[in-house]
Design a protein around this motif. Structure first.
Motif, PDB file in Angstrom:
ATOM      1  N   ARG A  88       0.829  -1.205   0.000  1.00 48.84           N
ATOM      2  CA  ARG A  88       0.000   0.000   0.000  1.00 48.84           C
ATOM      3  C   ARG A  88       0.868   1.261   0.000  1.00 48.84           C
ATOM      4  O   ARG A  88       0.584   2.230  -0.719  1.00 48.84           O
ATOM      5  CB  ARG A  88      -0.931  -0.001   1.201  1.00 48.84           C
ATOM      6  N   ALA A  89       1.937   1.256   0.782  1.00 47.12           N
ATOM      7  CA  ALA A  89       2.844   2.411   0.807  1.00 47.12           C
ATOM      8  C   ALA A  89       3.466   2.643  -0.557  1.00 47.12           C
ATOM      9  O   ALA A  89       3.548   3.790  -1.035  1.00 47.12           O
ATOM     10  CB  ALA A  89       3.929   2.203   1.861  1.00 47.12           C
ATOM     11  N   LEU A  90       3.911   1.581  -1.211  1.00 48.78           N
ATOM     12  CA  LEU A  90       4.503   1.733  -2.537  1.00 48.78           C
ATOM     13  C   LEU A  90       3.477   2.248  -3.526  1.00 48.78           C
ATOM     14  O   LEU A  90       3.785   3.113  -4.370  1.00 48.78           O
ATOM     15  CB  LEU A  90       5.070   0.397  -3.018  1.00 48.78           C
ATOM     16  N   ASP A  91       2.246   1.766  -3.435  1.00 49.88           N
ATOM     17  CA  ASP A  91       1.202   2.209  -4.350  1.00 49.88           C
ATOM     18  C   ASP A  91       0.987   3.722  -4.246  1.00 49.88           C
ATOM     19  O   ASP A  91       0.822   4.405  -5.261  1.00 49.88           O
ATOM     20  CB  ASP A  91      -0.092   1.468  -4.048  1.00 49.88           C
ATOM     21  N   LEU A  92       1.010   4.252  -3.027  1.00 51.63           N
ATOM     22  CA  LEU A  92       0.845   5.693  -2.849  1.00 51.63           C
ATOM     23  C   LEU A  92       2.118   6.451  -3.214  1.00 51.63           C
ATOM     24  O   LEU A  92       2.047   7.602  -3.664  1.00 51.63           O
ATOM     25  CB  LEU A  92       0.442   6.006  -1.408  1.00 51.63           C
ATOM     26  N   GLU A  93       3.269   5.834  -3.035  1.00 55.66           N
ATOM     27  CA  GLU A  93       4.535   6.485  -3.398  1.00 55.66           C
ATOM     28  C   GLU A  93       4.604   6.778  -4.888  1.00 55.66           C
ATOM     29  O   GLU A  93       5.139   7.818  -5.296  1.00 55.66           O
ATOM     30  CB  GLU A  93       5.704   5.572  -2.983  1.00 55.66           C
ATOM     31  N   ILE A  94       4.069   5.897  -5.717  1.00 59.83           N
ATOM     32  CA  ILE A  94       4.239   6.056  -7.164  1.00 59.83           C
ATOM     33  C   ILE A  94       3.011   6.662  -7.845  1.00 59.83           C
ATOM     34  O   ILE A  94       2.958   6.705  -9.072  1.00 59.83           O
ATOM     35  CB  ILE A  94       4.608   4.713  -7.830  1.00 59.83           C
ATOM     36  N   ALA A  97      -2.038  10.884  -7.527  1.00 64.23           N
ATOM     37  CA  ALA A  97      -3.499  10.864  -7.604  1.00 64.23           C
ATOM     38  C   ALA A  97      -4.079   9.924  -6.548  1.00 64.23           C
ATOM     39  O   ALA A  97      -5.072  10.250  -5.881  1.00 64.23           O
ATOM     40  CB  ALA A  97      -3.946  10.441  -8.997  1.00 64.23           C
ATOM     41  N   ARG A  98      -3.465   8.759  -6.380  1.00 63.43           N
ATOM     42  CA  ARG A  98      -3.958   7.828  -5.366  1.00 63.43           C
ATOM     43  C   ARG A  98      -3.631   8.337  -3.957  1.00 63.43           C
ATOM     44  O   ARG A  98      -4.393   8.093  -3.014  1.00 63.43           O
ATOM     45  CB  ARG A  98      -3.387   6.432  -5.612  1.00 63.43           C
ATOM     46  N   GLN A  99      -2.509   9.054  -3.808  1.00 60.98           N
ATOM     47  CA  GLN A  99      -2.221   9.719  -2.538  1.00 60.98           C
ATOM     48  C   GLN A  99      -3.354  10.652  -2.144  1.00 60.98           C
ATOM     49  O   GLN A  99      -3.846  10.631  -1.007  1.00 60.98           O
ATOM     50  CB  GLN A  99      -0.941  10.551  -2.639  1.00 60.98           C
ATOM     51  N   ALA A 101      -6.433  10.784  -3.093  1.00 59.43           N
ATOM     52  CA  ALA A 101      -7.667  10.077  -2.754  1.00 59.43           C
ATOM     53  C   ALA A 101      -7.603   9.531  -1.334  1.00 59.43           C
ATOM     54  O   ALA A 101      -8.576   9.622  -0.567  1.00 59.43           O
ATOM     55  CB  ALA A 101      -7.917   8.950  -3.754  1.00 59.43           C
ATOM     56  N   ALA A 102      -6.446   8.974  -0.962  1.00 57.01           N
ATOM     57  CA  ALA A 102      -6.290   8.424   0.391  1.00 57.01           C
ATOM     58  C   ALA A 102      -6.283   9.530   1.440  1.00 57.01           C
ATOM     59  O   ALA A 102      -6.860   9.376   2.526  1.00 57.01           O
ATOM     60  CB  ALA A 102      -5.003   7.605   0.471  1.00 57.01           C
ATOM     61  N   LEU A 103      -5.639  10.652   1.129  1.00 57.37           N
ATOM     62  CA  LEU A 103      -5.639  11.783   2.063  1.00 57.37           C
ATOM     63  C   LEU A 103      -7.052  12.330   2.252  1.00 57.37           C
ATOM     64  O   LEU A 103      -7.473  12.625   3.379  1.00 57.37           O
ATOM     65  CB  LEU A 103      -4.702  12.880   1.554  1.00 57.37           C
ATOM     66  N   ALA A 104      -7.782  12.459   1.150  1.00 61.11           N
ATOM     67  CA  ALA A 104      -9.152  12.969   1.245  1.00 61.11           C
ATOM     68  C   ALA A 104     -10.026  12.038   2.069  1.00 61.11           C
ATOM     69  O   ALA A 104     -10.870  12.487   2.858  1.00 61.11           O
ATOM     70  CB  ALA A 104      -9.734  13.160  -0.148  1.00 61.11           C
ATOM     71  N   THR A 105      -9.828  10.736   1.910  1.00 63.30           N
ATOM     72  CA  THR A 105     -10.591   9.765   2.700  1.00 63.30           C
ATOM     73  C   THR A 105     -10.338   9.960   4.188  1.00 63.30           C
ATOM     74  O   THR A 105     -11.233   9.750   5.014  1.00 63.30           O
ATOM     75  CB  THR A 105     -10.216   8.333   2.281  1.00 63.30           C
ATOM     76  N   ALA A 106      -9.117  10.389   4.533  1.00 62.37           N
ATOM     77  CA  ALA A 106      -8.761  10.636   5.932  1.00 62.37           C
ATOM     78  C   ALA A 106      -9.153  12.035   6.398  1.00 62.37           C
ATOM     79  O   ALA A 106      -8.825  12.420   7.530  1.00 62.37           O
ATOM     80  CB  ALA A 106      -7.255  10.432   6.117  1.00 62.37           C
ATOM     81  N   GLY A 107      -9.845  12.795   5.553  1.00 62.97           N
ATOM     82  CA  GLY A 107     -10.280  14.126   5.938  1.00 62.97           C
ATOM     83  C   GLY A 107      -9.187  15.168   5.905  1.00 62.97           C
ATOM     84  O   GLY A 107      -9.271  16.188   6.602  1.00 62.97           O
TER      85      GLY A 107
END
Length: 318
Positions: A88-94, A97-99, A101-107
């Motif tokens: 999961r960390a690698l997926d967000l590292e590269i 856009a997915r970062q 989305a994950a940040l927005a999910t965390a508010g």
């Protein structure tokens, strides 16, 4: 004996961590994942695996290092190995856009951003989204601030795209992003080890967006008018807003990220925008020397504690 296995593709960035691990006399090995052969039908070695694969690996002629690492991490996780900064960390590292989305999910607020696939669509998208406002062009998969450029008009973007300096993003995806104007040219990078806040660094962004803190990335302090004392490019501060820190720690836990540097900027109204999560984080030695601390020592201690915890669990099972 089990080991700490450090997955990476940049020897220069590994050196400070290697020294810290050696100072603590920890057993460790490096996995340089640019190429190799891995028998997926068999089990991987025992130990703690720390993933330091970088989004910028392709800029060092390691074009498929991230893809290889993704496959290796899946293999490690299949066999229940302890992985710090796993798939999961690698997926967000590269993927920024997915970062986001994950940040927005965390508010967590991020700058307004559009993703564009197709160079020929960029100018019209910039005009439609930002009109006469300044905006930033960046690659979806970047690293070190490379390829990040500020434009004040869509016409300026058109000139850049038709010029010799344009470089296509490695994954074919561009981001057009809101330009957040700070009252002073500073960004803040909050460092976390073991999912917990360690310290933050204020970074002078006067020279642009290439903000890699590693010693090998140093470009000197920003220039200043004659008679004005220069500001250090990297300055460690003790703390950040407690609520923001809590939200970052919740975000890291939700995405199984143990080690990260999270960058944010504050505009003239006090609004905070988070724009980058670096899961292959480096620490600036000059700033640490002035502050009397060492991020790599904290990281080595954390990895050593994870290895010790693994030993105790294995001994108890026996």
């Amino acid at each position: 004996m089990t080991h700490i296995h450090v997955i990476h593709e940049n020897a220069a960035w590994l050196a400070p961590l290697a020294a810290a691990l050696d100072r603590r006399r920890l057993p460790w090995r490096e996995w340089f994942l640019d190429r190799g052969v891995f028998d997926l039908s068999g089990p991987p070695p025992q130990g703690v695996f720390y993933n330091r694969m970088s989004a910028s690996s392709h800029t060092r002629d390691h074009r498929y290092a991230a893809e290889l690492t993704a496959a290796v991490l899946a293999w490690l996780e299949q066999h229940g190995r302890r992985v710090v900064n796993g798939s999961r960390a690698l997926d967000l590292e590269i993927s920024k856009a997915r970062q986001y989305a994950a940040l927005a999910t965390a508010g967590i607020r991020t700058p307004d951003t559009a993703i564009v696939a197709g160079k020929e669509l960029l100018v019209a998208a910039a005009r439609r989204r930002f009109a006469e406002d300044p905006f930033i062009l960046k690659p979806n998969r970047g690293g070190k601030g490379l390829g990040v450029r500020l434009f004040h008009t869509a016409d300026a973007l058109a000139g850049y795209l038709d010029g010799p300096d344009y470089e296509p993003p490695v994954d074919g995806l561009h981001l057009l992003q809101q330009y957040v104007r700070a009252p002073v040219p500073l960004i803040t990078r909050a460092e976390f080890v073991g999912g917990r806040f360690m310290y933050a660094v204020e970074v002078d962004a006067s020279d642009g967006f290439e903000l890699c803190p590693a010693d090998v990335c140093a470009v000197g302090d920003a220039s200043r008018p004659a008679g004005e004392a220069p500001r250090a490019k990297f300055t460690i501060i003790d703390d950040i807003d407690p609520d923001l820190k809590r939200r970052y720690e919740v975000f890291l836990a939700a995405n199984d990220i143990g080690v990260a540097g999270i960058e944010f900027i504050t505009d003239s109204t006090g609004a905070v925008y988070t724009y980058d999560v670096n899961t292959n984080t480096n620490y600036n030695p000059d700033a640490e020397a002035r502050a009397g601390c060492s991020g790599m020592d904290v990281l080595a201690r954390y990895l050593g504690a994870e290895l010790e915890r693994l030993y105790r669990r294995s001994d108890a099972a026996d």
